[in-house]
Design an enzyme around this catalytic site. Structure first.
Site, PDB file in Angstrom:
ATOM      1  N   ARG A  65       0.507  -5.336  -0.688  1.00  0.00           N
ATOM      2  CA  ARG A  65      -0.152  -5.524  -1.844  1.00  0.00           C
ATOM      3  C   ARG A  65      -0.560  -7.014  -2.209  1.00  0.00           C
ATOM      4  O   ARG A  65      -2.040  -7.039  -2.295  1.00  0.00           O
ATOM      5  CB  ARG A  65       0.734  -5.142  -3.101  1.00  0.00           C
ATOM      6  CG  ARG A  65       1.005  -3.697  -3.243  1.00  0.00           C
ATOM      7  CD  ARG A  65       2.375  -3.666  -3.853  1.00  0.00           C
ATOM      8  NE  ARG A  65       3.474  -3.832  -2.785  1.00  0.00           N
ATOM      9  CZ  ARG A  65       3.703  -2.707  -1.815  1.00  0.00           C
ATOM     10  NH1 ARG A  65       3.067  -1.625  -1.912  1.00  0.00           N
ATOM     11  NH2 ARG A  65       4.412  -3.111  -0.753  1.00  0.00           N
ATOM     12  N   ARG A 115       2.583 -17.511   0.799  1.00  0.00           N
ATOM     13  CA  ARG A 115       3.528 -16.873   1.042  1.00  0.00           C
ATOM     14  C   ARG A 115       4.474 -17.567   1.736  1.00  0.00           C
ATOM     15  O   ARG A 115       4.175 -17.470   2.934  1.00  0.00           O
ATOM     16  CB  ARG A 115       3.601 -15.216   0.970  1.00  0.00           C
ATOM     17  CG  ARG A 115       4.986 -14.654   1.191  1.00  0.00           C
ATOM     18  CD  ARG A 115       4.659 -13.248   0.836  1.00  0.00           C
ATOM     19  NE  ARG A 115       4.692 -12.666  -0.475  1.00  0.00           N
ATOM     20  CZ  ARG A 115       4.448 -11.497  -0.770  1.00  0.00           C
ATOM     21  NH1 ARG A 115       5.023 -10.633   0.017  1.00  0.00           N
ATOM     22  NH2 ARG A 115       4.179 -11.079  -2.118  1.00  0.00           N
TER      23      ARG A 115
HETATM   24  N1   CP Z   1       4.709  -6.941  -5.091  1.00  0.00           N
HETATM   25  C1   CP Z   1       4.638  -7.475  -3.427  1.00  0.00           C
HETATM   26  O1   CP Z   1       4.604  -8.818  -3.510  1.00  0.00           O
HETATM   27  O2   CP Z   1       4.433  -6.724  -2.714  1.00  0.00           O
HETATM   28  P1   CP Z   1       4.227  -7.171  -1.169  1.00  0.00           P
HETATM   29  O3   CP Z   1       5.380  -7.645  -0.607  1.00  0.00           O
HETATM   30  O4   CP Z   1       3.648  -5.887  -0.658  1.00  0.00           O
HETATM   31  O5   CP Z   1       3.022  -8.083  -1.226  1.00  0.00           O
END
Ligand code: CP
Length: 330
Positions: A65, A115
């Site tokens: 996401r 991230r």
């Molecule tokens: N909500 C969220 O951070 O999903 P992902 O890990 O898929 O980015």
């Protein structure tokens, strides 16, 4: 629109966490997000606001996401986008984070979305490069754009954040979403309760500043909205046996159809990815009481707003290429 003082000016350079953002900063981002949400509904959902910007998405941890949403937001605004994945980069040959980011910076990036599994990496990067840094999740510390899109969705669906009762249920100990949600929601006047088994609570859970409960039904009865959190198996390898089994967790803390019947006004959210049959019964995740896919759609608009504000485009935006102020007097 949420009221923001007329004299307010957005002056943040980065988005490292909501701890650094004031109530007015958050309100301003949410107001701007509404304008970008409207752009996404246009037949041609593209604007040239970031056409002179180059952005790198630096993902050292998996994501569906957040990564897609940031990239879509960047492309919808005309930015040049570079994607970096640790597993297919020279990190696998031993290159350090600092060397990686300085090499990327030498290619003249304006913004870095990062991230990483280690808390504090986005803060560290601000000391290595001049680009604006956006935290896309750092370990169990913060996930600010997730909290912003959660607040945007709550505002859209529930009408106001002021006085709203939000329960956050599940793996509180390992969640970065819960930290950003608590900080953001409380700044915006909502009340938050955290709930889960004691083995999935951090030490001294009351220091997070929310109400604390260990009883699911009591929590659901209190809440207007329940945000279920994913059980983060990948962060628990060092501490086996926090829960006896996923089935037992579901029995005690999973939200089921019987809960939706018991509490007819309760709404459900989840940041994803969902472990179906663990945090949420299948039918709950797919029910019209769940806002889960709205959260994903809104995430693109919220990230467009954050990128716009941190790109500096807002300051030079007399042309109407972006969006206008989003201020309302109190
Ligand atoms: N909500 C969220 O951070 O999903 P992902 O890990 O898929 O980015």
């Amino acid at each position: 629109m949420i009221a923001v003082p007329k004299e307010y000016q957005f002056s943040q350079k980065h988005l490292l966490g909501l701890a650094d953002y004031s109530r007015d900063d958050i309100a301003y981002v949410l107001n701007q997000s509404e304008r970008f949400r409207e752009v996404l509904d246009r037949p041609v959902p593209k604007i040239p606001t970031l056409r002179d910007k180059t952005i790198v998405n630096l993902f050292y941890e998996n994501s569906t996401r957040t990564r897609m949403s940031f990239e879509l937001a960047q492309r919808r605004m005309g930015a040049d986008v570079v994607n970096f994945s640790a597993s297919s980069s020279s990190v696998s040959k031993g290159e350090s984070l600092r060397d990686t980011i300085q090499n990327i910076d030498s290619m003249k990036m304006d913004m870095v979305v990062v991230r990483h599994k280690s808390p504090g990496v986005p803060h560290y990067l601000t000391r290595c490069v001049d680009a604006a840094i956006l935290n896309a999740g750092d370990g169990a510390h913060e996930h600010p754009t997730q909290a912003l899109l959660d607040m945007f969705t709550l505002q859209q669906k529930m009408g106001s954040l002021e006085g709203l009762k939000v329960a956050i249920i599940g793996d509180i100990a390992h969640s970065r979403v819960v930290r950003s949600d608590i900080i953001g929601l409380q700044k915006m006047g909502a009340e938050v309760m955290i709930c889960g088994p004691s083995t999935l609570m951090p030490l001294y859970p009351e220091t997070l500043g929310a109400h604390v409960s260990y009883h699911l039904e009591e929590t659901l009865g209190w809440a207007d909205v329940a945000i279920a959190l994913r059980i983060q198996m990948e962060r628990q390898a060092d501490v086996p046996g926090r829960i006896p089994s996923l089935g037992e967790y579901h029995q005690k803390y999973g939200i089921k159809m019987e809960h939706l019947e018991m509490f007819p006004d309760l709404k459900i959210m989840h940041p994803g990815p969902i472990n179906r049959g663990v945090e949420l019964q299948d039918a709950v995740a797919d029910s019209d009481r769940a806002f889960i896919l709205d959260q994903v759609t809104n995430g693109v608009a919220v990230r467009m707003a954050v990128l716009y504000l941190l790109s500096g485009s807002a300051e030079s935006d007399a042309s109407g290429r972006g969006v206008s102020s989003g201020q309302t007097s109190k």
